[in-house]
Design an enzyme around this catalytic site. Structure first.
Site, PDB file in Angstrom:
ATOM      1  N   HIS A  14       0.869  -1.206   0.000  1.00  0.00           N
ATOM      2  CA  HIS A  14       0.000   0.000   0.000  1.00  0.00           C
ATOM      3  C   HIS A  14       0.892   1.239   0.000  1.00  0.00           C
ATOM      4  O   HIS A  14       1.490   1.585   1.016  1.00  0.00           O
ATOM      5  CB  HIS A  14      -0.904   0.021   1.242  1.00  0.00           C
ATOM      6  CG  HIS A  14      -1.839   1.196   1.281  1.00  0.00           C
ATOM      7  ND1 HIS A  14      -3.197   1.059   1.429  1.00  0.00           N
ATOM      8  CD2 HIS A  14      -1.630   2.533   1.182  1.00  0.00           C
ATOM      9  CE1 HIS A  14      -3.776   2.240   1.431  1.00  0.00           C
ATOM     10  NE2 HIS A  14      -2.830   3.164   1.284  1.00  0.00           N
ATOM     11  N   HIS A  16       1.406   5.424  -1.763  1.00  0.00           N
ATOM     12  CA  HIS A  16       0.994   6.560  -2.604  1.00  0.00           C
ATOM     13  C   HIS A  16       2.242   7.132  -3.246  1.00  0.00           C
ATOM     14  O   HIS A  16       3.129   7.632  -2.547  1.00  0.00           O
ATOM     15  CB  HIS A  16       0.305   7.640  -1.760  1.00  0.00           C
ATOM     16  CG  HIS A  16      -0.906   7.131  -1.054  1.00  0.00           C
ATOM     17  ND1 HIS A  16      -2.167   7.221  -1.599  1.00  0.00           N
ATOM     18  CD2 HIS A  16      -1.057   6.496   0.136  1.00  0.00           C
ATOM     19  CE1 HIS A  16      -3.040   6.671  -0.768  1.00  0.00           C
ATOM     20  NE2 HIS A  16      -2.394   6.218   0.296  1.00  0.00           N
ATOM     21  N   LYS A  98      -9.568  -0.208  -5.567  1.00  0.00           N
ATOM     22  CA  LYS A  98      -9.551   0.481  -4.274  1.00  0.00           C
ATOM     23  C   LYS A  98     -10.884   1.166  -4.014  1.00  0.00           C
ATOM     24  O   LYS A  98     -11.385   1.919  -4.846  1.00  0.00           O
ATOM     25  CB  LYS A  98      -8.423   1.532  -4.274  1.00  0.00           C
ATOM     26  CG  LYS A  98      -8.305   2.330  -2.974  1.00  0.00           C
ATOM     27  CD  LYS A  98      -7.836   1.467  -1.816  1.00  0.00           C
ATOM     28  CE  LYS A  98      -7.970   2.190  -0.474  1.00  0.00           C
ATOM     29  NZ  LYS A  98      -6.788   2.949  -0.105  1.00  0.00           N
ATOM     30  N   HIS A 135     -10.419   1.442   2.088  1.00  0.00           N
ATOM     31  CA  HIS A 135     -10.160   2.464   3.119  1.00  0.00           C
ATOM     32  C   HIS A 135     -11.356   2.393   4.069  1.00  0.00           C
ATOM     33  O   HIS A 135     -12.448   2.818   3.726  1.00  0.00           O
ATOM     34  CB  HIS A 135     -10.036   3.858   2.494  1.00  0.00           C
ATOM     35  CG  HIS A 135      -9.701   4.914   3.520  1.00  0.00           C
ATOM     36  ND1 HIS A 135      -8.473   5.519   3.612  1.00  0.00           N
ATOM     37  CD2 HIS A 135     -10.443   5.434   4.532  1.00  0.00           C
ATOM     38  CE1 HIS A 135      -8.467   6.371   4.635  1.00  0.00           C
ATOM     39  NE2 HIS A 135      -9.656   6.336   5.195  1.00  0.00           N
ATOM     40  N   HIS A 173      -4.407  -0.376   5.970  1.00  0.00           N
ATOM     41  CA  HIS A 173      -3.897   0.423   7.100  1.00  0.00           C
ATOM     42  C   HIS A 173      -4.826   0.385   8.319  1.00  0.00           C
ATOM     43  O   HIS A 173      -5.363   1.397   8.724  1.00  0.00           O
ATOM     44  CB  HIS A 173      -3.583   1.870   6.669  1.00  0.00           C
ATOM     45  CG  HIS A 173      -4.584   2.558   5.793  1.00  0.00           C
ATOM     46  ND1 HIS A 173      -5.914   2.654   6.109  1.00  0.00           N
ATOM     47  CD2 HIS A 173      -4.433   3.183   4.604  1.00  0.00           C
ATOM     48  CE1 HIS A 173      -6.530   3.315   5.163  1.00  0.00           C
ATOM     49  NE2 HIS A 173      -5.662   3.641   4.225  1.00  0.00           N
TER      50      HIS A 173
HETATM   51  C1  NCD Z   1      -3.351   9.309   2.045  1.00  0.00           C
HETATM   52  C2  NCD Z   1      -2.928  10.311   0.981  1.00  0.00           C
HETATM   53  O1  NCD Z   1      -2.369  11.351   1.337  1.00  0.00           O
HETATM   54  O2  NCD Z   1      -3.132  10.034  -0.194  1.00  0.00           O
HETATM   55  N1  NCD Z   1      -3.303   9.960   3.323  1.00  0.00           N
HETATM   56  C3  NCD Z   1      -3.203   9.360   4.535  1.00  0.00           C
HETATM   57  O3  NCD Z   1      -3.271  10.050   5.554  1.00  0.00           O
HETATM   58  N2  NCD Z   1      -3.009   8.065   4.650  1.00  0.00           N
HETATM   59  C4  NCD Z   1      -4.705   8.762   1.728  1.00  0.00           C
HETATM   60  C5  NCD Z   1      -5.092   7.580   2.576  1.00  0.00           C
HETATM   61  O4  NCD Z   1      -4.512   6.493   2.460  1.00  0.00           O
HETATM   62  O5  NCD Z   1      -6.017   7.735   3.386  1.00  0.00           O
HETATM   63 ZN    ZN Z   2      -3.229   5.146   1.795  1.00  0.00          ZN
END
Ligand code: NCD
Ligand code: ZN
Length: 343
Positions: A14, A16, A98, A135, A173
Site C-alpha cells: 500500500h 501513494h 480500491k 479504506h 492500514h
Molecule cells: C493518504 C494520501 O495522502 O493520499 N493519506 C493518509 O493520511 N493516509 C490517503 C489515505 O490512504 O487515506
Molecule cells: Zn493510503
C-alpha cells in the site's frame, strides 16, 4: 542478540507515489527498499479505468527505474464499469480495486457514496478473483473521528463480507483492535495491511508538547491499547497481516498549515522502522512472514528471489529530504538496511 537479518526482498502492499515531480522525487525511495508495490490510485485525477492505470504504470516505471514492479489499482466510483476492470485484471494491468468512501481522505471526492451502488461491480470482482482494497472509515460527520473505523466494520465491511464471502478483501492500514479482531475472525479471504506509524505511535504522539502535523494521517492514530493490538497482529505470524506502509507524501508546507494534509512519508526508512517494532516486541523471527511472504501469498504472487540485509547499526534520519519531512525525522534508528543501497 540478533544483529543481522536477511529476508527475501519485501514488497509494499500500500503506497501513494503521486504523479509528476512528486512521483519523480519519491518513487526511487520506495524502489530502493521494495521489489513491488501496490500503487494507490488517488491522484488528483483519480485512476478510474484500465487505460488510465496502464498510462500511470508507465509513468511509475519511468520514475522508479528498472528492478521495481508497480502493481496497479483502479479507483472505484459510483459509475465504475465492471467489465473494464475485470478485463484489466485478466490482462495483467490491474492487480486490485480500491474503495474510498467519498470524502474519507486525500483525493477521495470521487469515491463511492453508497456501497449498494457498487454491489454489481463487487460481485463481478468476486467472480474474477480480483481483490478489493478498502479504506475502512465511515464519513458520517456525526461519528467521532476515532470511532470511524470501528463503525465502518459494523455498517459496511461486515455485511459486505457476509454477502460476498468469495470476495477477497484487504482492509487497508488498520488502526484498531476492532479491525485486527475482525480480520482474524473473517477467514483467509480477508487480510489487512499495517503501517509502521500505527505500530510506533498512539494518538498521544500527535500532541506531544504541541501539535505534530507530520504524524497526522488517516485513519488517525488511535489509543495505546489499539497500537498494542496492531503489534500483536503484525507479530502473530498470521498470513492475514502484512506490510503496507501507506507512505503518503505531502510537501512540508502543506502539512505545517492551518489545515494540514493527512499523510506520512515513511518510504525512505520503512524497513528500518518496521524492524524496530519487531525487535522491541521480541519478534524478529516474525518479520520475514509479515514483510516478505504473507503479501505475495494473499495476492497469489511468488516470493521475491532477491534478498535484503538489515543490520543493527545507528541510522540517523534527516530532518528533511527535499520538500518532504520523512517519518522519524531527526531520530536515530537502531537498524540499517544494508542492501540495496538508498538512492
Ligand atoms: C493518504 C494520501 O495522502 O493520499 N493519506 C493518509 O493520511 N493516509 C490517503 C489515505 O490512504 O487515506
Ligand atoms: Zn493510503
Amino acid at each position: 542478540m540478533t544483529d543481522t537479518l536477511t529476508l527475501p526482498q519485501p514488497d509494499d502492499w500500500h503506497v501513494h507515489l503521486r504523479d509528476g515531480a512528486m512521483l519523480a522525487a519519491v518513487a526511487p525511495f520506495t524502489a530502493a527498499q521494495f521489489a513491488r508495490a501496490i500503487v494507490m490510485p488517488n491522484l488528483r485525477e483519480p485512476v478510474t479505468t484500465t487505460a488510465l492505470a496502464a498510462a500511470y504504470r508507465d509513468r511509475v516505471r519511468a520514475a522508479a527505474g528498472p528492478g521495481f514492479t508497480p502493481l496497479m489499482t483502479a479507483y472505484l466510483t459510483d459509475t465504475t464499469d465492471a467489465a473494464d476492470l475485470v478485463a484489466g485484471h485478466r490482462d495483467g494491468v490491474l492487480t486490485a480495486v480500491k474503495l474510498y468512501p467519498a470524502n474519507a481522505t486525500t483525493n477521495s471526492a470521487a469515491g463511492v457514496t453508497d456501497i449498494a451502488r457498487v454491489m454489481p461491480v463487487l460481485a463481478a470482482m468476486a467472480d474474477a478473483g480480483m481483490p478489493l482494497l478498502v479504506h475502512g472509515e465511515v464519513t458520517d460527520a456525526e461519528v467521532d473521528i476515532f470511532d470511524r473505523e470501528a463503525v465502518f466494520i459494523d455498517r459496511v465491511l461486515s455485511p459486505l463480507a457476509e454477502r460476498l464471502p468469495e470476495l477477497r478483501i484487504v482492509f487497508e492500514h488498520i488502526t484498531t483492535a476492532d479491525a485486527a479482531a475482525f480480520v482474524a475472525d473473517a477467514g483467509p479471504n480477508v487480510a489487512a495491511t499495517i503501517t509502521p506509524h500505527h505500530l510506533h505511535h498512539s494518538r498521544n504522539a500527535l500532541f506531544a508538547g504541541g501539535i505534530r502535523p507530520h504524524l497526522y494521517c488517516l485513519p488517525v492514530l488511535k489509543r495505546e491499547r489499539h497500537r498494542l493490538a496492531l503489534i500483536a497482529a503484525a507479530t502473530s505470524g498470521s498470513p492475514q497481516f502484512f506490510l503496507g506502509t501507506d507512505s503518503a507524501p505531502h510537501a512540508a508546507y502543506t502539512k505545517e498549515a492551518a489545515c494540514g494534509c493527512a499523510g506520512i512519508w515513511n518510504a525512505p526508512f520503512a524497513l528500518e522502522s518496521y524492524v524496530a517494532v519487531f525487535d522491541a516486541a521480541g519478534a524478529l523471527d516474525k518479520l520475514e512472514g509479515f514483510a516478505s511472504r504473507h503479501g505475495p501469498a494473499f495476492y497469489g504472487l511468488p516470493v521475491n528471489p532477491d534478498t535484503v540485509k538489515l543490520e543493527r547499526a545507528p541510522t540517523p534520519v534527516p530532518d528533511r529530504i527535499g520538500d518532504l519531512v520523512p517519518f522519524h525525522a531527526g531520530e536515530t534508528l537502531a537498524w540499517r538496511l544494508v542492501s540495496p543501497l538508498l538512492p
